[in-house]
Write a protein that holds these residues in place. Structure first.
Motif, PDB file in Angstrom:
ATOM      1  N   PHE A 278       0.842  -1.202   0.000  1.00 27.69           N
ATOM      2  CA  PHE A 278       0.000   0.000   0.000  1.00 27.69           C
ATOM      3  C   PHE A 278       0.870   1.242   0.000  1.00 27.69           C
TER       4      PHE A 278
ATOM      5  N   VAL B  30       0.889   5.500   1.024  1.00 29.35           N
ATOM      6  CA  VAL B  30       0.282   6.662   1.670  1.00 29.35           C
ATOM      7  C   VAL B  30       0.559   7.834   0.742  1.00 29.35           C
TER       8      VAL B  30
ATOM      9  N   SER C 287      -4.904   9.316   0.318  1.00 25.60           N
ATOM     10  CA  SER C 287      -5.101   8.655   1.602  1.00 25.60           C
ATOM     11  C   SER C 287      -5.907   9.543   2.549  1.00 25.60           C
ATOM     12  N   GLN C 288      -6.424   8.909   3.597  1.00 27.78           N
ATOM     13  CA  GLN C 288      -7.169   9.648   4.601  1.00 27.78           C
ATOM     14  C   GLN C 288      -6.227  10.548   5.407  1.00 27.78           C
TER      15      GLN C 288
ATOM     16  N   TYR D 145      -1.338  12.094   6.984  1.00 23.23           N
ATOM     17  CA  TYR D 145      -1.927  11.080   6.116  1.00 23.23           C
ATOM     18  C   TYR D 145      -1.735   9.730   6.796  1.00 23.23           C
TER      19      TYR D 145
ATOM     20  N   SER E 176      -3.074   5.199   6.962  1.00 21.43           N
ATOM     21  CA  SER E 176      -3.835   4.038   6.500  1.00 21.43           C
ATOM     22  C   SER E 176      -4.300   3.277   7.725  1.00 21.43           C
TER      23      SER E 176
ATOM     24  N   TYR F 113       0.688   6.008  10.609  1.00 23.37           N
ATOM     25  CA  TYR F 113       0.779   7.413  10.222  1.00 23.37           C
ATOM     26  C   TYR F 113       2.181   7.925  10.511  1.00 23.37           C
TER      27      TYR F 113
ATOM     28  N   SER G 255     -15.052   0.258   5.746  1.00 22.55           N
ATOM     29  CA  SER G 255     -14.201  -0.201   4.654  1.00 22.55           C
ATOM     30  C   SER G 255     -14.880   0.009   3.313  1.00 22.55           C
TER      31      SER G 255
ATOM     32  N   GLN H  18     -11.710   5.709  -2.680  1.00 25.39           N
ATOM     33  CA  GLN H  18     -10.482   5.497  -3.442  1.00 25.39           C
ATOM     34  C   GLN H  18     -10.791   5.236  -4.916  1.00 25.39           C
TER      35      GLN H  18
END
Length: 297
Positions: free
Chosen positions: A54, A56, A60-61, A71, A73, A150, A252, A259
């Protein structure tokens, strides 16, 4: 006089050539608003399969943590796993590295354990892997089913000096230390990471706990055909649920849909399709519909 001027000119040119290049100032600030201010509002990715690659990035959130915005995950244990061994690696590239901090949360989203950057090991590169920050830990369904990765601002402002491969090789062979300069990798707000997953204990379910599946009864084609006997069998064996049979959490679902939307809006249909397929495998019931509606617009 001519020789003197030539010497001065040569010295000037050499001085310019040897002077350090002014590098661009790295941008580790975050001006965008945070998506969430409570852990319960985060979107979570199911930790299914053997590994998860993955990134970031700007899609990303963004969370509002105690150290400020970052940012991040978020990941959650799948329903069929009771205990999971996790290896988290953050890859060091020439463009930089994501310096991670990890929070393990309880089922009620309380911080149970945290791993600072100093808890991570430096793992040197190999034939198939880059240098990385590495940390191994375990998660359990009852105590720590949620994980957040993070990077606080303090980390993002830093850097790491990486041992030069020639120096590592010389130390392994017992040779004299070579005259090389160890490269410096800057910490960044974005980066590439990987989770290696090893279920240590699975959760089992009795057949009575598994949702019933309706089975169509064959219809006789002739009037004199014998009636078809139907019987309900109660399984006594213990079955293990698979990730594909588990229903995805609403958080989720929202994460994957956001995304997919971001990928379509940036005309990256390949990424959007990959996200849709990944979400379907993880139990999403809305990802495919979201993808199809977006590409029709």
């Amino acid at each position: 006089m001519k020789l003197t001027l030539a010497a001065l000119l040569t010295a000037s040119l050499l001085g310019c050539a040897s002077s350090p290049t002014i590098e661009d100032v790295k941008d580790v600030t975050i001006s965008q608003p945070a998506c969430c201010h409570a852990y319960s509002e985060f979107a979570w990715i199911p930790m299914s399969g053997d590994s998860i690659d993955f990134v970031v990035d700007e899609h990303s959130q963004i969370g509002d943590f105690a150290e400020g915005k970052s940012y991040f995950s978020g990941f959650v244990l799948p329903e069929n796993v009771d205990r999971m061994r996790v290896d988290l690696k953050s890859w060091m590239r020439t463009s930089g590295v994501f310096a991670p901090k990890v929070l393990l949360l309880s089922p009620t989203f309380q911080v149970v354990e945290s791993f600072e950057l100093t808890d991570f090991d430096f793992k040197p590169s190999s034939l198939f892997q880059l240098n990385s920050y590495h940390k191994r830990f375990e998660m359990t369904q009852t105590a720590t089913p949620y994980m957040v990765v993070y990077s606080p601002l303090e980390y993002r402002e830093g850097q790491i000096e990486v041992p030069h491969p020639e120096r590592i090789r010389a130390e392994e062979l017992g040779l004299a230390r070579p005259m090389v300069t160890d490269p410096v990798i800057q910490h960044q707000k974005f980066g590439s990471l990987e989770l290696d997953l090893k279920p240590v204990a699975l959760r089992s379910y009795r057949a009575t706990d598994v949702p019933e599946v309706a089975v169509a009864t064959p219809t006789a084609t002739k009037s004199n055909s014998a009636p078809v006997a139907t019987a309900t069998t109660t399984a006594t064996a213990v079955s293990v649920a698979t990730p594909s049979s588990a229903k995805m959490l609403p958080e989720s679902e929202a994460f994957y849909n956001s995304q997919i939307k971001a990928a379509v809006e940036s005309n990256d249909l390949k990424k959007a399709l990959t996200l849709m397929e990944e979400a379907k495998r993880a139990g999403s019931s809305t990802a495919e519909t979201t993808f199809l509606e977006l590409i029709k617009q």
